[in-house]
Design a protein around this motif. Sequence first.
Motif, PDB file in Angstrom:
ATOM      1  N   HIS A 194      -0.288   8.385 -10.952  1.00 38.74           N
ATOM      2  CA  HIS A 194      -1.585   7.713 -10.805  1.00 38.74           C
ATOM      3  C   HIS A 194      -2.469   8.329 -11.879  1.00 38.74           C
ATOM      4  O   HIS A 194      -3.028   9.405 -11.699  1.00 38.74           O
ATOM      5  N   LEU A 195      -2.545   7.648 -13.016  1.00 39.65           N
ATOM      6  CA  LEU A 195      -3.123   8.240 -14.213  1.00 39.65           C
ATOM      7  C   LEU A 195      -4.432   7.547 -14.583  1.00 39.65           C
ATOM      8  O   LEU A 195      -4.845   6.580 -13.947  1.00 39.65           O
TER       9      LEU A 195
ATOM     10  N   ILE B 207      -3.094  -1.581 -10.926  1.00 44.16           N
ATOM     11  CA  ILE B 207      -4.274  -0.735 -10.762  1.00 44.16           C
ATOM     12  C   ILE B 207      -4.387  -0.252  -9.315  1.00 44.16           C
ATOM     13  O   ILE B 207      -4.220  -1.026  -8.376  1.00 44.16           O
ATOM     14  N   CYS B 208      -4.683   1.046  -9.140  1.00 40.04           N
ATOM     15  CA  CYS B 208      -4.891   1.614  -7.802  1.00 40.04           C
ATOM     16  C   CYS B 208      -6.353   1.937  -7.520  1.00 40.04           C
ATOM     17  O   CYS B 208      -6.789   1.869  -6.372  1.00 40.04           O
TER      18      CYS B 208
ATOM     19  N   PRO C 260      -4.348   3.146 -13.496  1.00 42.80           N
ATOM     20  CA  PRO C 260      -3.062   2.584 -13.096  1.00 42.80           C
ATOM     21  C   PRO C 260      -2.228   3.537 -12.252  1.00 42.80           C
ATOM     22  O   PRO C 260      -2.353   4.768 -12.345  1.00 42.80           O
ATOM     23  N   CYS C 261      -1.359   2.966 -11.448  1.00 41.00           N
ATOM     24  CA  CYS C 261      -0.380   3.740 -10.686  1.00 41.00           C
ATOM     25  C   CYS C 261       0.969   3.044 -10.798  1.00 41.00           C
ATOM     26  O   CYS C 261       1.046   1.820 -10.905  1.00 41.00           O
ATOM     27  N   ALA C 262       2.032   3.826 -10.779  1.00 43.57           N
ATOM     28  CA  ALA C 262       3.371   3.260 -10.949  1.00 43.57           C
ATOM     29  C   ALA C 262       4.393   4.140 -10.246  1.00 43.57           C
ATOM     30  O   ALA C 262       4.200   5.352 -10.103  1.00 43.57           O
ATOM     31  N   ILE C 263       5.480   3.508  -9.822  1.00 45.59           N
ATOM     32  CA  ILE C 263       6.597   4.221  -9.204  1.00 45.59           C
ATOM     33  C   ILE C 263       7.555   4.685 -10.303  1.00 45.59           C
ATOM     34  O   ILE C 263       7.900   3.927 -11.204  1.00 45.59           O
ATOM     35  N   VAL C 264       7.953   5.939 -10.213  1.00 44.28           N
ATOM     36  CA  VAL C 264       8.871   6.502 -11.203  1.00 44.28           C
ATOM     37  C   VAL C 264      10.306   6.185 -10.818  1.00 44.28           C
ATOM     38  O   VAL C 264      10.651   6.145  -9.631  1.00 44.28           O
TER      39      VAL C 264
END
Length: 341
Positions: A93-94, A121-122, A248-252
């Motif tokens: 979550h950057l 986007i979170c 933004p947030c993303a699943i690794v």
Amino acid sequence: MRKNFTAVLLAGALAGTLALAACGGDDSGTGGSDDANTLNIVGYSVLEQANAGVISAFQDTDAGKGIEFKESYGASGDQARAVIAGQDADEVHLSLEPDVQKLVDEGLVADDWKDNDTKGICTQSVVVMVVRTGNPKNIKTWDDLIKPGIGIVTPNPASSGSAKWNLLAAYGSVLGEGGSEEDAQAYLQKFFANVAALPDSGRDATTAFTSGTGDVLLSYENEAILAKQSGTDFDYIVPDSTLLIQNPCAIVDGASAKAQDFMDFQKSEEGQKLYAATGYRPLMDVGDLDVDGANDPTNPFPEPATLLTIDDDFNGWADANTKYFDENDGIITKIQAEAGE
């Protein structure tokens, strides 16, 4: 009926204190923990306290029961590089999209990470100006920042995502008034001449300002609100022209299945209310809220006269990051270097 989130915030702060003991994780490599009931969250610095209440509430849901969290927070660019180097991560979550894109380029995040209802986007906020209590230098507009004797504190774009939002907000304030690229560049030359400090992260910038450096701090609105909730004595201004910040947030790749459950909760109405409690502008209508620390707690998120966006005003991050922040040829990079900053 409006809801007051002070109690939620205090509970979240306690949860955050406990969570800090679990920060860091092991060195087994990117892709999460071997324990399916542990989620590794890697975030940008300003997010730390806001996540505390969200994580605690998620753990009270059926999906979150028994889930433990290991958390790591720091300057956004540094965090992306840490994950590439092997730091455990289930969710990142950057601060801004280019930091997630670095992980996509390394094969650590799927190409389609933005293919969802929030476009990846979170959380979101806007750029504000934090000033000393009572605003003794009478700072209200972007033009005020380049007056003689004004000391500006903003993070360093080499390490911090928040710095890039801040500098594009400043640059865009000129373009939004009909100025040319040359006019905006001339403005930033004067801006950098007034910079008093360029700390590594948004949180470090806040610490520098509250320790006495400078006259104005460029910051996220949520960071200003959260600091005031915590008892910090300063004022903040939402300028007439500002930039919408979207984090933004993303699943690794290789993450626990529970990572998606947590992300779904973050983006839910309940999750967004909790983020709003610490000053983030919710992604959807969540009803009337009272937010302690806001200039007007009953109207915590006023609409600026001009709200710039990365997509509409800077042609998206893919172009903007190269055009303005390329390490060799970026417009803002060159202006910063010429200023000796």
